[in-house]
Design a protein around this motif. Structure first.
Motif, PDB file in Angstrom:
ATOM      1  N   LEU A 153       0.828  -1.202   0.000  1.00 16.95           N
ATOM      2  CA  LEU A 153       0.000   0.000   0.000  1.00 16.95           C
ATOM      3  C   LEU A 153       0.863   1.253   0.000  1.00 16.95           C
ATOM      4  O   LEU A 153       0.485   2.288  -0.570  1.00 16.95           O
ATOM      5  CB  LEU A 153      -0.915   0.000   1.226  1.00 16.95           C
ATOM      6  N   GLU A 154       2.029   1.172   0.614  1.00 19.00           N
ATOM      7  CA  GLU A 154       2.887   2.355   0.758  1.00 19.00           C
ATOM      8  C   GLU A 154       3.642   2.691  -0.523  1.00 19.00           C
ATOM      9  O   GLU A 154       3.873   3.870  -0.818  1.00 19.00           O
ATOM     10  CB  GLU A 154       3.884   2.144   1.902  1.00 19.00           C
ATOM     11  N   ASN A 155       4.051   1.669  -1.295  1.00 23.89           N
ATOM     12  CA  ASN A 155       4.867   1.979  -2.471  1.00 23.89           C
ATOM     13  C   ASN A 155       4.112   1.843  -3.792  1.00 23.89           C
ATOM     14  O   ASN A 155       4.713   1.860  -4.862  1.00 23.89           O
ATOM     15  CB  ASN A 155       6.158   1.142  -2.500  1.00 23.89           C
ATOM     16  N   GLY A 156       2.789   1.748  -3.732  1.00 25.55           N
ATOM     17  CA  GLY A 156       2.009   1.853  -4.962  1.00 25.55           C
ATOM     18  C   GLY A 156       1.576   0.547  -5.578  1.00 25.55           C
ATOM     19  O   GLY A 156       1.711   0.355  -6.795  1.00 25.55           O
ATOM     20  N   CYS A 157       0.997  -0.361  -4.799  1.00 26.38           N
ATOM     21  CA  CYS A 157       0.498  -1.619  -5.358  1.00 26.38           C
ATOM     22  C   CYS A 157      -0.690  -1.356  -6.288  1.00 26.38           C
ATOM     23  O   CYS A 157      -1.246  -0.253  -6.319  1.00 26.38           O
ATOM     24  CB  CYS A 157       0.078  -2.578  -4.236  1.00 26.38           C
ATOM     25  N   LEU A 158      -1.083  -2.375  -7.023  1.00 25.92           N
ATOM     26  CA  LEU A 158      -2.236  -2.271  -7.910  1.00 25.92           C
ATOM     27  C   LEU A 158      -3.541  -2.288  -7.103  1.00 25.92           C
ATOM     28  O   LEU A 158      -3.632  -2.917  -6.052  1.00 25.92           O
ATOM     29  CB  LEU A 158      -2.248  -3.435  -8.898  1.00 25.92           C
ATOM     30  N   TRP A 159      -4.549  -1.582  -7.641  1.00 25.71           N
ATOM     31  CA  TRP A 159      -5.906  -1.600  -7.105  1.00 25.71           C
ATOM     32  C   TRP A 159      -6.860  -1.943  -8.252  1.00 25.71           C
ATOM     33  O   TRP A 159      -6.685  -1.468  -9.376  1.00 25.71           O
ATOM     34  CB  TRP A 159      -6.304  -0.232  -6.544  1.00 25.71           C
ATOM     35  N   PHE A 160      -7.896  -2.742  -7.970  1.00 26.82           N
ATOM     36  CA  PHE A 160      -8.853  -3.169  -8.990  1.00 26.82           C
ATOM     37  C   PHE A 160     -10.287  -2.927  -8.522  1.00 26.82           C
ATOM     38  O   PHE A 160     -10.577  -2.939  -7.320  1.00 26.82           O
ATOM     39  CB  PHE A 160      -8.693  -4.664  -9.289  1.00 26.82           C
ATOM     40  N   ILE A 161     -11.195  -2.759  -9.503  1.00 29.00           N
ATOM     41  CA  ILE A 161     -12.625  -2.791  -9.218  1.00 29.00           C
ATOM     42  C   ILE A 161     -13.135  -4.169  -9.619  1.00 29.00           C
ATOM     43  O   ILE A 161     -13.197  -4.495 -10.812  1.00 29.00           O
ATOM     44  CB  ILE A 161     -13.397  -1.703  -9.989  1.00 29.00           C
ATOM     45  N   PRO A 162     -13.454  -5.025  -8.656  1.00 25.00           N
ATOM     46  CA  PRO A 162     -13.930  -6.373  -8.994  1.00 25.00           C
ATOM     47  C   PRO A 162     -15.172  -6.322  -9.890  1.00 25.00           C
ATOM     48  O   PRO A 162     -16.081  -5.522  -9.664  1.00 25.00           O
ATOM     49  CB  PRO A 162     -14.259  -6.982  -7.633  1.00 25.00           C
ATOM     50  N   GLY A 163     -15.176  -7.164 -10.908  1.00 30.91           N
ATOM     51  CA  GLY A 163     -16.321  -7.258 -11.805  1.00 30.91           C
ATOM     52  C   GLY A 163     -16.376  -6.215 -12.895  1.00 30.91           C
ATOM     53  O   GLY A 163     -17.249  -6.273 -13.770  1.00 30.91           O
ATOM     54  N   VAL A 192     -16.009   9.035 -13.818  1.00 29.03           N
ATOM     55  CA  VAL A 192     -15.568   9.200 -12.437  1.00 29.03           C
ATOM     56  C   VAL A 192     -16.082   8.006 -11.638  1.00 29.03           C
ATOM     57  O   VAL A 192     -17.275   7.695 -11.655  1.00 29.03           O
ATOM     58  CB  VAL A 192     -16.106  10.516 -11.838  1.00 29.03           C
ATOM     59  N   ARG A 193     -15.174   7.327 -10.962  1.00 27.19           N
ATOM     60  CA  ARG A 193     -15.540   6.117 -10.230  1.00 27.19           C
ATOM     61  C   ARG A 193     -15.367   6.325  -8.736  1.00 27.19           C
ATOM     62  O   ARG A 193     -14.416   6.960  -8.293  1.00 27.19           O
ATOM     63  CB  ARG A 193     -14.707   4.934 -10.710  1.00 27.19           C
ATOM     64  N   ASP A 194     -16.263   5.764  -7.976  1.00 29.45           N
ATOM     65  CA  ASP A 194     -16.224   5.842  -6.525  1.00 29.45           C
ATOM     66  C   ASP A 194     -14.957   5.148  -6.027  1.00 29.45           C
ATOM     67  O   ASP A 194     -14.721   3.972  -6.317  1.00 29.45           O
ATOM     68  CB  ASP A 194     -17.467   5.169  -5.953  1.00 29.45           C
ATOM     69  N   ALA A 195     -14.151   5.879  -5.275  1.00 29.63           N
ATOM     70  CA  ALA A 195     -12.887   5.323  -4.788  1.00 29.63           C
ATOM     71  C   ALA A 195     -13.095   4.096  -3.919  1.00 29.63           C
ATOM     72  O   ALA A 195     -12.213   3.225  -3.839  1.00 29.63           O
ATOM     73  CB  ALA A 195     -12.115   6.397  -4.018  1.00 29.63           C
ATOM     74  N   SER A 196     -14.271   4.000  -3.278  1.00 34.81           N
ATOM     75  CA  SER A 196     -14.522   2.863  -2.382  1.00 34.81           C
ATOM     76  C   SER A 196     -14.698   1.548  -3.144  1.00 34.81           C
ATOM     77  O   SER A 196     -14.682   0.477  -2.532  1.00 34.81           O
ATOM     78  CB  SER A 196     -15.762   3.128  -1.533  1.00 34.81           C
TER      79      SER A 196
END
Length: 262
Positions: A153-163, A192-196
């Motif tokens: 989380l600190e050095n920039g891992c990937l984030w995905f929106i499931p589905g 624009v996508r909800d960050a949550s």
């Protein structure tokens, strides 16, 4: 791979007019210093070329930080021209994985080494890979992302929106022409996508992340004191698939998309 890339960076000699600051933001991708910059990017599909972080050059193109700390990525044909990356890309593990996923005639369309430099490695805005690498039909593009260092989380891992891979593609980057010179422009816009909606995906060194061509993903800026190196490449199932002639990256006579299976 890390040792080999260190050698490439130590030996790199990028002319001042080709020192491009790479950005995934729409305004950044469409605004360059000159046609030479655009040509350097648009003709990189069959070459090994170097792209840099934002604000690492002075007004004359000289480095403000050490060159090895300024580089954002190297692309887009490491898989074809560098023996180390070619062997990894065509490795028995990768071939077995592709066969297990049912890929019959996969070809390699591009490859990149991503540095995510400590303290200022740039964020990658939410996007879909098929925005840039479009196929007909959709669903024929697969990214393979190999963590060469721990991604946190600190050095920039990937984030995905499931589905999110089921909703089609919201925009495309296409080749255009400004007179006799090639250019690119976006069709559509990124909503624009909800960050949550985003779920983080930390990875340990040596982990492989498979990325569907239409899944929405991003990464944050690296504010830590540790880099987040990764090697990534994209496969396309070529059987029954049309590679869009409008894509920025086109196979060349010198380098048709090489088949994965050897």
């Amino acid at each position: 791979m890390q040792q080999r890339i260190g050698k490439l960076v130590a030996d790199m000699d990028v002319p001042v007019h080709c020192r491009i600051e790479f950005s995934t933001r729409e305004e950044g991708q469409l605004r360059t210093k000159g046609q030479g910059d655009k040509d350097y990017f648009l003709s990189s599909g069959d070459k090994i070329r170097y792209f840099f972080e934002k604000d690492v050059f002075d007004e004359k193109g000289n480095f403000l930080v050490p060159p090895e700390k300024s580089i954002n990525k190297i692309g887009h044909a490491l898989h074809a021209y560098d023996p180390v990356f070619r062997s990894v890309t065509h490795s028995p593990k990768v071939q077995a994985l592709a066969k297990s996923l049912g890929l019959q005639m996969p070809v390699i369309v591009q490859s990149m080494y991503i540095f995510k430099q400590p303290h200022f490695g740039g964020e990658v805005d939410p996007h879909q890979d098929s925005t840039f690498l479009h196929t007909e039909p959709l669903g024929r593009l697969l990214g393979l992302w190999i963590a060469l260092e721990n991604a946190t989380l600190e050095n920039g891992c990937l984030w995905f929106i499931p589905g999110s891979h089921t909703g089609g593609v919201s925009r495309r980057l296409v080749r255009t022409s400004d007179g006799s010179k090639p250019d690119v422009s976006f069709l559509g816009s990124e909503p624009v996508r909800d960050a949550s909606l985003f779920v983080p995906t930390p990875a340990r060194r040596g982990d492989l992340v498979l990325i569907h061509g239409e899944v929405v993903h991003k990464s944050e800026k690296n504010l830590s004191d540790r880099s987040r190196h990764a090697y990534t490449f994209h496969l396309m199932e070529s059987l029954g698939t049309v590679w869009s002639p409008e894509n920025w990256l086109q196979p060349s006579a010198e380098l048709p998309f090489p088949p994965l299976y050897t």
